[in-house]
Enzyme design. Structure first.
Site, PDB file in Angstrom:
ATOM      1  N   GLY A  90       1.163  -1.049   0.270  1.00  0.00           N
ATOM      2  CA  GLY A  90       0.061   0.604  -0.088  1.00  0.00           C
ATOM      3  C   GLY A  90       0.632   1.468   0.344  1.00  0.00           C
ATOM      4  O   GLY A  90       2.309   0.886  -0.210  1.00  0.00           O
TER       5      GLY A  90
ATOM      6  N   TYR B  81     -16.622   3.152   7.279  1.00  0.00           N
ATOM      7  CA  TYR B  81     -15.225   2.965   7.454  1.00  0.00           C
ATOM      8  C   TYR B  81     -14.503   3.171   8.504  1.00  0.00           C
ATOM      9  O   TYR B  81     -13.748   2.545   9.102  1.00  0.00           O
ATOM     10  CB  TYR B  81     -13.894   3.952   5.890  1.00  0.00           C
ATOM     11  CG  TYR B  81     -13.024   4.307   6.035  1.00  0.00           C
ATOM     12  CD1 TYR B  81     -11.679   3.075   6.059  1.00  0.00           C
ATOM     13  CD2 TYR B  81     -12.252   5.817   6.544  1.00  0.00           C
ATOM     14  CE1 TYR B  81     -10.696   3.237   6.456  1.00  0.00           C
ATOM     15  CE2 TYR B  81     -10.891   5.538   6.916  1.00  0.00           C
ATOM     16  CZ  TYR B  81     -10.430   4.397   5.879  1.00  0.00           C
ATOM     17  OH  TYR B  81      -8.876   4.672   6.430  1.00  0.00           O
TER      18      TYR B  81
END
Ligand SMILES: NC(=O)c1ccc[n+]([C@@H]2O[C@H](COP(=O)([O-])OP(=O)(O)OC[C@H]3O[C@@H](n4cnc5c(N)ncnc54)[C@H](OP(=O)(O)O)[C@@H]3O)[C@@H](O)[C@H]2O)c1
Length: 283
Positions: A10, A126
């Site tokens: 990432g 989230y």
């Protein structure tokens, strides 16, 4: 000093790989999602039993803020179960966990920067899963640093800066919201701060410092201001229009204001933090 990094592909993971050569005394082990699936406890145990790291930096997460609204189970599996799994194996192998969380744990109704003690109240799936992940770690053991950050961008992977630069090559004009206020965070600065925390902990081990910290670059701006600066620095001539959030509806509701107060991390670890504008210029 062995530091295991999960989610190594990432943008934060790649930023840690980018700065790793600056720390020859640290043995970094970078694990992609294929090497270490944090949602799988057995896999975590297998990896930890081989590596027995002193520190684990968790750069793995489910980060698709809008998509999370339609796949909450997947977000939960990675952000809550994954965080709990890492905490459990860290406890088992006496590893200190450095876990990254988000400004989206807050509802954005504040008018001054959020401190670590302010009460979270996420507005979407989230943010809720990131908050539940924090709680899962706290319920498992005490040897953790949870670092909340905001608006992360870098030269790596996908992020707002790269989206803006791509759009600038495809369009003549772009509209960007100007009524959400926060602070951009260069992932490389975040990576260096995480390593600094691990180094400080390793040099002077104390349980006193464990807990939650905020980290972003200094200053504050709207997404529109951020986009304007990105185009200015990259010499992109584009018609940039400010719009209200109401003109850009998204599945997940975002905080209107999510500036983080960084007094605690600066005082505890002696960090000097660049302004968001200065850091943006370094890319
Ligand atoms: N991006 C932001 O603006 C922002 C803002 C505030 C906080 N944060 C937090 O900052 C941290 C780093 O974010 P980022 O921007 O670097 O995220 P990112 O670029 O989306 O990277 C997340 C990484 O996690 C990996 N991953 C997903 N599921 C996994 C699993 N089950 N096991 C192991 N790895 C898994 C992904 O691998 P694959 O690609 O192989 O699935 C990906 O490489 C996250 O905790 C995030 O919540 C980010």
């Amino acid at each position: 000093m062995v530091v295991l990094v999960s989610g190594a592909n990432g943008q934060l993971g790649q930023s840690l790989q980018f700065i790793a050569p600056n720390y020859p005394d640290i043995h970094f082990i970078f694990c992609s999602s294929a090497d270490l699936d944090i949602s799988n406890l057995e896999n975590c145990q297998t990896v930890f039993s081989k590596i027995k790291p002193n520190y684990c930096i968790n750069a793995a997460a489910y980060t698709a803020v809008d998509k999370a609204e339609s796949e909450p189970e997947k977000a939960y599996l990675i952000n809550v179960i994954g965080a709990q799994n890492l905490a459990a194996v860290c406890k088992q192998y006496a590893t200190v966990l450095l876990h990254v969380s988000t400004d989206f744990v807050f509802d954005g109704n504040a008018s001054k920067p959020y401190s670590e003690d302010d009460i979270p109240n996420p507005t979407g799936v989230y943010g809720q899963t990131k908050l539940d992940g924090e709680k899962g770690i706290q319920a498992t053991f005490e040897n953790y640093y949870i670092i909340r950050t905001s608006w992360v961008y870098s030269q790596f992977a996908n992020n707002f800066m790269k989206t803006m630069l791509r759009l600038a090559s495809e369009r003549d004009s772009i509209s960007v919201v100007n009524d959400q206020i926060g602070t951009p965070t260069n992932a490389v600065d975040l990576a260096a701060a995480l390593v600094q925390i691990a180094l400080t902990d390793n040099r002077q081990p104390t349980t006193d410092n464990f807990g939650i910290y905020n980290f972003s670059n200094e200053g504050q701006c709207s997404w529109y201001d951020f986009a304007k600066k990105i185009f200015e620095i990259n010499n992109k001539n584009i018609d940039l229009k400010p719009i209200p959030t109401s003109s850009f509806p998204t599945p997940a509701k975002r905080p209107k204001f999510s500036v983080l107060d960084k007094t605690k991390i600066k005082n505890t670890f002696g960090l000097e933090i660049k302004s968001w504008e200065d850091s943006l210029k370094t890319i």
